[in-house]
Design a protein around this motif. Structure first.
Motif, short mmCIF file in Angstrom:
data_model
loop_
_atom_site.label_atom_id
_atom_site.label_comp_id
_atom_site.label_asym_id
_atom_site.label_seq_id
_atom_site.Cartn_x
_atom_site.Cartn_y
_atom_site.Cartn_z
N MET A 159 0.69 -1.51 0.00
CA MET A 159 -0.08 0.01 -0.28
C MET A 159 0.65 1.73 0.04
O MET A 159 0.62 2.01 -1.09
N ARG A 160 1.79 1.19 0.52
CA ARG A 160 3.05 2.37 0.77
C ARG A 160 3.15 2.81 -1.02
O ARG A 160 3.49 3.84 -0.86
N SER A 161 3.59 1.96 -1.41
CA SER A 161 4.76 2.18 -2.99
C SER A 161 4.70 0.93 -3.53
O SER A 161 5.27 0.36 -4.01
N PRO A 162 2.99 0.98 -4.20
CA PRO A 162 2.92 0.31 -5.19
C PRO A 162 3.32 0.48 -6.40
O PRO A 162 3.57 2.53 -6.51
N SER A 163 3.99 -1.03 -7.07
CA SER A 163 4.21 -0.74 -8.72
C SER A 163 3.33 -1.21 -9.56
O SER A 163 1.57 -1.78 -9.27
N THR A 164 4.11 -0.61 -10.44
CA THR A 164 2.58 -1.43 -11.64
C THR A 164 2.50 -2.88 -12.03
O THR A 164 1.15 -3.34 -11.84
N THR A 165 3.25 -3.57 -11.32
CA THR A 165 3.09 -5.31 -11.49
C THR A 165 1.99 -5.36 -9.72
O THR A 165 1.22 -6.38 -10.27
N HIS A 166 2.12 -4.46 -9.15
CA HIS A 166 1.20 -4.90 -7.80
C HIS A 166 -0.39 -4.01 -8.19
O HIS A 166 -1.22 -4.34 -8.17
N TRP A 167 0.06 -2.99 -9.47
CA TRP A 167 -1.89 -2.98 -10.04
C TRP A 167 -2.11 -3.74 -10.98
O TRP A 167 -3.38 -3.98 -10.67
N ALA A 168 -1.30 -4.15 -11.54
CA ALA A 168 -1.60 -5.65 -12.17
C ALA A 168 -2.18 -6.69 -11.95
O ALA A 168 -3.41 -6.71 -11.96
N ALA A 169 -1.71 -6.98 -10.69
CA ALA A 169 -2.53 -8.12 -9.47
C ALA A 169 -3.75 -7.27 -8.70
O ALA A 169 -4.80 -8.75 -8.63
N VAL A 170 -4.35 -6.21 -8.22
CA VAL A 170 -5.36 -5.84 -8.08
C VAL A 170 -6.37 -6.05 -9.58
O VAL A 170 -7.55 -5.96 -9.00
N LYS A 171 -5.86 -5.76 -10.90
CA LYS A 171 -6.50 -6.48 -12.05
C LYS A 171 -7.13 -7.57 -11.88
O LYS A 171 -8.12 -7.79 -12.36
N ARG A 172 -6.09 -7.95 -11.84
CA ARG A 172 -6.15 -9.43 -11.83
C ARG A 172 -7.51 -10.00 -11.13
O ARG A 172 -8.63 -10.72 -11.00
N ILE A 173 -7.28 -9.47 -9.70
CA ILE A 173 -8.27 -9.62 -9.16
C ILE A 173 -9.59 -9.04 -9.26
O ILE A 173 -10.97 -9.79 -8.65
N LEU A 174 -9.85 -8.01 -9.96
CA LEU A 174 -10.99 -7.71 -10.17
C LEU A 174 -11.25 -8.55 -11.44
O LEU A 174 -12.92 -8.26 -11.21
N HIS A 175 -10.61 -9.03 -12.13
CA HIS A 175 -11.18 -9.79 -13.49
C HIS A 175 -12.02 -10.82 -12.52
O HIS A 175 -13.03 -11.16 -12.59
N TYR A 176 -11.07 -11.75 -11.24
CA TYR A 176 -11.69 -12.57 -10.64
C TYR A 176 -13.06 -12.02 -10.34
O TYR A 176 -14.30 -13.54 -10.08
N LEU A 177 -13.19 -11.38 -9.80
CA LEU A 177 -14.51 -10.95 -8.68
C LEU A 177 -15.68 -10.64 -9.92
O LEU A 177 -17.21 -11.48 -9.73
#
Length: 169
Positions: A85-103
């Motif tokens: 949360m403190r310092s997200p990177s583009t890789t972490h944002w990609a992981a968030v988008k994968r969670i959204l796709h799963y949901l």
């Protein structure tokens, strides 16, 4: 031609620059994209810049925490992205988008409470050194009242376990 000169020429073809201070470091700049390539004998480390603005990342991950009440299947993944949360990177944002796709694909699943018996059942488990970054174990439990899940937790252990028995204990 020395090894350094040969390496420099190869990486220059791809747009990397080599600072004079470190002959094993190559840096690529293109607009807002920065890639650091560190080569040492037989090891290579590639890394890049954090998100320009982590506000959206933090906002979406915050919503995930509320979804855990009815979708505990995303608990582990949400825990993983919360660590950045403190310092997200583009890789972490990609992981968030994968969670959204799963949901989106599982929107019709989740916890549904229905009348059932009043028997209380609990389950607990832990892995052994499951986190590849810090080798700490993750443990958890869930409690059912009849067929209804009423409490659950998944938590990284404070110390590094020396055995699977210690992780389970």
């Amino acid at each position: 031609m020395s090894g350094f000169s040969a390496s420099l020429n190869i990486w220059k073809k791809f747009g990397f620059q080599a600072p004079m201070a470190d002959s094993s470091l190559f840096i690529f700049f293109n607009g807002t994209t920065i890639i650091y390539l560190l080569i040492y004998v037989d090891d290579i480390l590639v890394t890049g810049e954090p998100l320009d603005d982590g506000t959206n990342f933090r906002s979406v991950v915050g919503v995930f925490q509320y979804l855990l009440f009815t979708q505990p299947d995303i608990a582990f993944t949400v825990n993983q992205v919360c660590q950045y949360m403190r310092s997200p990177s583009t890789t972490h944002w990609a992981a968030v988008k994968r969670i959204l796709h799963y949901l989106k694909a599982t929107h019709d699943r989740g916890i549904v409470y229905k009348p059932s018996s009043l028997s209380l059942t609990t389950f607990a488990d832990a892995d052994y050194a499951g986190d590849p970054d810090d080798r700490r174990s993750t443990g958890g439990h869930c409690i059912f009242l009849g067929d209804n899940l009423i409490s659950w937790i998944s938590k990284k252990q404070r110390g590094v376990s020396r055995s699977s028995i210690e992780a389970e204990y």
